[in-house]
Write an enzyme that holds these catalytic residues in place. Structure first.
Site, PDB file in Angstrom:
ATOM      1  CE1 TYR A  66      -3.312  -2.689  -0.008  1.00 55.04           C
ATOM      2  CE2 TYR A  66      -3.916  -2.102   2.232  1.00 55.04           C
ATOM      3  CZ  TYR A  66      -4.119  -2.862   1.094  1.00 55.04           C
ATOM      4  OH  TYR A  66      -5.133  -3.782   1.078  1.00 55.04           O
ATOM      5  CB  SER A 228     -14.495  -3.999  -2.439  1.00 53.33           C
ATOM      6  OG  SER A 228     -15.131  -3.128  -3.364  1.00 53.33           O
ATOM      7  N   PRO A 229     -16.650  -3.575   0.592  1.00 55.61           N
ATOM      8  CG  PRO A 229     -16.922  -2.542   2.668  1.00 55.61           C
ATOM      9  CD  PRO A 229     -15.867  -2.939   1.677  1.00 55.61           C
ATOM     10  CG  LEU A 230     -20.003   0.516   0.844  1.00 59.10           C
ATOM     11  CD1 LEU A 230     -19.996   1.990   1.198  1.00 59.10           C
ATOM     12  CD2 LEU A 230     -21.363  -0.114   1.159  1.00 59.10           C
ATOM     13  N   GLY A 232     -16.720  -0.757  -4.519  1.00 60.22           N
ATOM     14  CA  GLY A 232     -16.044   0.373  -5.131  1.00 60.22           C
ATOM     15  C   GLY A 232     -16.846   1.664  -5.109  1.00 60.22           C
ATOM     16  CG  LEU A 235     -23.346  -1.953  -3.410  1.00 59.37           C
ATOM     17  CD1 LEU A 235     -22.920  -3.185  -2.616  1.00 59.37           C
ATOM     18  CD2 LEU A 235     -24.741  -2.151  -3.995  1.00 59.37           C
ATOM     19  N   GLY A 236     -22.874   2.823  -2.458  1.00 63.18           N
ATOM     20  CA  GLY A 236     -22.841   3.923  -1.503  1.00 63.18           C
ATOM     21  C   GLY A 236     -23.716   5.102  -1.898  1.00 63.18           C
ATOM     22  N   GLY A 237     -24.795   4.841  -2.604  1.00 66.51           N
ATOM     23  CA  GLY A 237     -25.656   5.937  -3.063  1.00 66.51           C
ATOM     24  C   GLY A 237     -25.109   6.617  -4.298  1.00 66.51           C
TER      25      GLY A 237
END
Length: 344
Positions: A66, A228-230, A232, A235-237
């Site tokens: 990273y 990546s729970p959303l 990328g 799923l975050g609006g």
């Protein structure tokens, strides 16, 4: 009784859960640090880590690569400078980092600077410890499966690090189900603890891990830590933000490509509409849904700002009704476990 059943009985409604079959307790939200360096400057990263720790988040996830490109290792350095501030920061943190990615410089390629040979594991662990400014790594994760290195060699290297007190637990990331099985069967034969966690791509829009990865993890007692729970940012609006004129900055290239597909876009719109009906924020719903899934320890959230961290923390307290969960399943149906997912 399976390991997952034992785990579910133990955590009840507390903020902490045992990591897989271990006695180690970690928060149900995991702080991902991939943005520290490339997108979040050191002072802001330190502020986010302070806020996370104050809120009870204790599992911090990073990787030796990273920082990316010429700055590989930079994220670990930022965490190390945060530890150096003292105040019990290191003692309160369950530190997870990863090994596999090639750490060589682009202009000076050299073998054995990546993957999971015993030589690279030893060198990479020592380098991560220096950057992190600590004497041990709590959870040392294999960033990808290495199909060319025997598991006896890998476990030999990890066993040495464990004996030296430099590593406490080992975990995997991006492993197939058969890889988890082979790793832990080899570890059992050697009398080693084996893998205790699997970090995989898993969210409402990407549920293929339910076919074999998550069943394997539950069978072998690994805590599942989704990345990546959303998806990328999709799923975050994303569509609402798009209408408001500020979505592109919060979405990955993959999410933008996904939203270019009309059928997928329609599903995301249906998801945002369902969230609106229940008066809930899409990003918080996506995280809260993962916390209802069997075997999941906690999703990795990678906030670039304090506001994004606060939203993730609210998700841990969100209670999704059975009606809401059924609606989510209707929009994003899971594949089911193998072999039923593709056979009778």
């Amino acid at each position: 009784m399976t390991w997952s059943a034992v785990q579910m009985l133990d955590w009840c409604s507390m903020d902490y859960i045992r990591l897989g079959r271990t006695g180690l307790k970690v928060g149900r939200v995991v702080l991902g640090t991939m943005n520290f360096g490339p997108h979040t400057e050191e002072p802001d990263a330190h502020a986010i880590m302070d806020a996370a720790l104050d809120a009870g988040v204790n599992l911090f996830d990073t990787a030796n690569v990273y920082g990316w490109g010429a700055d590989k290792g930079r994220t670990e350095e930022i965490i190390g400078s945060w530890f150096a501030k003292g105040g019990g920061r290191r003692d309160k943190t369950v530190l997870a980092t990863k090994v596999y990615g090639d750490m060589g410089t682009e202009g000076d390629p050299w073998p054995n600077q990546g993957r999971l040979s015993a030589l690279n594991i030893r060198r990479a662990a020592e380098a991560s410890l220096r950057r992190l400014g600590t004497d041990h790594i709590d959870l040392y994760q294999f960033h990808h499966i290495d199909r060319t290195t025997p598991w006896d060699e890998i476990w030999q290297a990890i066993d040495v690090l464990v004996q030296q007190g430099k590593v406490l637990y080992a975990g995997s990331s991006n492993f197939p189900g058969w890889g988890i099985a082979r790793a832990n069967e080899t570890a059992a034969r050697r009398g080693s603890l084996g893998l205790v966690s699997e970090q995989c791509l898993y969210n409402l829009a990407e549920r293929r891990a339910e076919m074999e990865v998550i069943p394997a993890a539950r069978e072998y007692g690994l805590g599942v830590v989704p990345w990546s729970p959303l998806h990328g940012g999709a799923l975050g609006g994303a569509l609402r933000k798009e209408r408001e004129g500020g979505a592109a900055r919060s979405r990955s290239g993959h999410a933008q490509q996904m939203l270019a597909d009309p059928a997928t876009r329609a599903r995301i719109q249906a998801y945002e509409d369902l969230c609106a009906e229940h008066g809930a924020e899409p990003g918080e719903v996506g995280l809260a849904w993962l916390l209802t899934r069997p075997g999941v320890t906690g999703p990795i959230v990678g906030p670039r700002t304090r506001e994004q961290l606060d939203s993730a923390l609210r998700a841990a307290e969100l209670d999704l009704s059975e009606e809401f969960l059924a609606g989510l399943d209707e929009i994003f149906p899971g594949p089911g476990e193998s072999p039923e997912a593709f056979a009778w």
